[in-house]
Design a protein around this motif. Structure first.
Motif, mmCIF file in Angstrom:
data_model
loop_
_atom_site.group_PDB
_atom_site.id
_atom_site.type_symbol
_atom_site.label_atom_id
_atom_site.label_comp_id
_atom_site.label_asym_id
_atom_site.label_seq_id
_atom_site.Cartn_x
_atom_site.Cartn_y
_atom_site.Cartn_z
ATOM 1 N N MET A 140 -7.153 -58.287 -17.158
ATOM 2 C CA MET A 140 -6.960 -57.260 -17.298
ATOM 3 C C MET A 140 -8.366 -56.181 -17.286
ATOM 4 S SD MET A 140 -3.715 -55.721 -16.907
ATOM 5 C CE MET A 140 -3.613 -54.323 -17.984
ATOM 6 N N GLY A 141 -8.078 -55.564 -15.957
ATOM 7 C CA GLY A 141 -9.750 -54.298 -16.498
ATOM 8 C C GLY A 141 -10.506 -54.779 -15.971
ATOM 9 N N ASP A 142 -11.527 -54.853 -14.760
ATOM 10 C CA ASP A 142 -13.068 -55.041 -14.705
ATOM 11 C C ASP A 142 -13.518 -53.460 -14.340
ATOM 12 O OD1 ASP A 142 -15.102 -55.846 -14.045
ATOM 13 O OD2 ASP A 142 -13.688 -56.717 -11.492
ATOM 14 N N TYR A 143 -13.889 -52.856 -15.272
ATOM 15 C CA TYR A 143 -14.432 -52.047 -15.047
ATOM 16 C C TYR A 143 -15.977 -51.541 -14.607
ATOM 17 C CZ TYR A 143 -9.796 -50.863 -17.284
ATOM 18 O OH TYR A 143 -8.545 -51.442 -17.285
ATOM 19 N N ARG A 144 -16.695 -50.931 -13.950
ATOM 20 C CA ARG A 144 -17.848 -50.512 -13.978
ATOM 21 C C ARG A 144 -18.450 -49.096 -15.051
ATOM 22 N NH1 ARG A 144 -19.732 -53.157 -9.130
ATOM 23 N NH2 ARG A 144 -18.260 -54.664 -9.084
ATOM 24 N N ILE A 145 -19.532 -49.232 -14.638
ATOM 25 C CA ILE A 145 -19.877 -48.127 -15.981
ATOM 26 C C ILE A 145 -19.598 -46.661 -15.152
ATOM 27 C CG2 ILE A 145 -22.011 -46.324 -16.041
ATOM 28 C CD1 ILE A 145 -23.479 -49.383 -16.918
ATOM 29 N N GLY A 146 -19.424 -46.566 -14.014
ATOM 30 C CA GLY A 146 -18.745 -45.434 -13.767
ATOM 31 C C GLY A 146 -17.288 -45.276 -14.137
ATOM 32 N N ASP A 147 -16.951 -45.938 -14.183
ATOM 33 C CA ASP A 147 -15.748 -45.575 -14.420
ATOM 34 C C ASP A 147 -15.404 -45.431 -16.162
ATOM 35 O OD1 ASP A 147 -14.503 -46.623 -12.147
ATOM 36 O OD2 ASP A 147 -15.039 -48.872 -12.739
ATOM 37 N N ILE A 148 -15.936 -46.145 -16.794
ATOM 38 C CA ILE A 148 -16.066 -45.878 -17.930
ATOM 39 C C ILE A 148 -16.203 -44.926 -18.513
ATOM 40 C CG2 ILE A 148 -17.193 -46.546 -20.303
ATOM 41 C CD1 ILE A 148 -15.749 -48.766 -19.298
ATOM 42 N N THR A 181 -19.814 -55.334 -15.845
ATOM 43 C CA THR A 181 -18.447 -54.862 -16.344
ATOM 44 C C THR A 181 -17.543 -55.106 -17.521
ATOM 45 O OG1 THR A 181 -17.578 -57.282 -15.803
ATOM 46 C CG2 THR A 181 -18.046 -56.010 -13.517
ATOM 47 N N TYR A 182 -16.715 -53.750 -17.339
ATOM 48 C CA TYR A 182 -16.189 -53.679 -18.704
ATOM 49 C C TYR A 182 -15.080 -53.721 -19.001
ATOM 50 C CZ TYR A 182 -20.232 -51.827 -19.855
ATOM 51 O OH TYR A 182 -21.908 -50.985 -20.128
ATOM 52 N N ASP A 224 -10.578 -54.307 -21.147
ATOM 53 C CA ASP A 224 -10.203 -53.087 -21.606
ATOM 54 C C ASP A 224 -10.568 -53.914 -22.779
ATOM 55 O OD1 ASP A 224 -7.916 -52.473 -19.620
ATOM 56 O OD2 ASP A 224 -6.921 -54.156 -19.748
ATOM 57 N N LYS A 225 -10.419 -54.598 -23.297
ATOM 58 C CA LYS A 225 -10.564 -54.623 -25.133
ATOM 59 C C LYS A 225 -12.324 -54.139 -25.228
ATOM 60 C CE LYS A 225 -10.903 -58.230 -28.645
ATOM 61 N NZ LYS A 225 -11.389 -59.577 -28.584
ATOM 62 N N ASP A 226 -13.002 -54.407 -24.140
ATOM 63 C CA ASP A 226 -14.289 -53.240 -24.260
ATOM 64 C C ASP A 226 -14.027 -51.276 -24.591
ATOM 65 O OD1 ASP A 226 -16.098 -55.462 -24.355
ATOM 66 O OD2 ASP A 226 -15.703 -55.647 -22.360
ATOM 67 N N ILE A 227 -13.063 -51.215 -23.311
ATOM 68 C CA ILE A 227 -12.667 -49.810 -23.127
ATOM 69 C C ILE A 227 -12.029 -49.748 -24.941
ATOM 70 C CG2 ILE A 227 -11.243 -48.633 -22.750
ATOM 71 C CD1 ILE A 227 -11.247 -49.551 -19.476
ATOM 72 N N SER A 228 -11.089 -50.870 -24.817
ATOM 73 C CA SER A 228 -10.733 -50.324 -26.520
ATOM 74 C C SER A 228 -11.584 -49.822 -27.477
ATOM 75 C CB SER A 228 -9.809 -51.365 -26.974
ATOM 76 O OG SER A 228 -9.099 -51.593 -28.747
#
Lengths: 91, 134
Positions: B1-9, B41-42, B44-48
């Motif tokens: 789950m989750g594979d976000y780039r810096i721009g997404d964050i 790449t970030y 879901d846990k990083d976002i948390s």
């Protein structure tokens, strides 16, 4: 054995038309009950703002009986009578 | 789950690329994945974790305190005693803050209701102003 006192507080603010009506209603009910141990006090929220907030007043009129907010809006005479009698029996 | 780039964050949390890199540099964010071409790449846990950092910063926690608390979040059973003490202290601070906020909310709710309920302006504000004059 004499009854314990019951304290009724009506929270009002200048310019609140319903507050005057609430006060009249409480006075009428008290006259009808003819209980000499009931103390009635009108609390101006402007003067006693912290006390009003602590008691849970969010709008006026509010009616507290024995330090507990019982009505957050104008009650019916019947509801008021019941609330007072309930407190009489609890004393 | 989750594979976000810096721009997404950036879009999701309003954090800049520089901020994210800084958090990584000082150890607030750990083990950030990278693609084969080296792009971060970030998860879901990083976002948390980032959301936790943002909340804690709003409560004026220092980055050092946040770092300790994040470590405890990762492994609560083995947290150092100083970090446990920090979490207790911060909890007490939050409880006090919550009480203050609740009281302030109730005060404002009363003010709003009194002002909207009157046709003659705001009697309570005028009353308070008068009492300050005397």
């Amino acid at each position: 054995m004499p009854d314990s006192n019951i304290d009724i507080e009506i929270f009002s603010v200048p310019g609140c038309h319903k507050c005057g009506k609430a006060f009249q209603l409480v006075e009428a009910v008290l006259k009808e009950l003819d209980n000499k141990t009931i103390n009635l006090r009108r609390v101006d929220v402007v003067d006693e703002f912290d006390y009003a907030v602590a008691l849970g007043i969010r709008a006026t009129p509010g009616i507290a009986i024995n330090g507990v907010l019982v009505f957050t809006t104008m009650p019916s005479a019947e509801a008021l009578r019941k609330a007072i009698c309930h407190n009489e029996h609890q004393e | 789950m989750g594979d976000y780039r810096i721009g997404d964050i950036g879009k999701q949390l309003g954090l800049t690329a520089d901020t994210l890199r800084y958090y990584e540099k000082i150890g607030l964010l750990k083990n950030i994945s990278r693609t084969a071409s080296g792009i971060r790449t970030y998860s879901d846990k990083d976002i948390s974790h980032l959301k936790f950092i943002q909340r804690a910063q709003k409560m004026n926690f220092s980055l050092a305190e946040i770092k300790d608390l994040l470590q405890m979040r990762e492994d609560p059973q083995h947290a150092r005693s100083e970090v446990r003490a920090l979490s207790h202290r911060k909890l007490a601070e939050i409880e006090t803050h919550l009480q203050d906020l609740t009281t302030l909310r109730n005060e404002l709710a009363l003010l709003v209701n009194l002002c909207t309920g009157s046709e003659d302006g705001c009697p309570i504000i005028e009353g308070i102003e008068e009492s300050h004059k005397t």
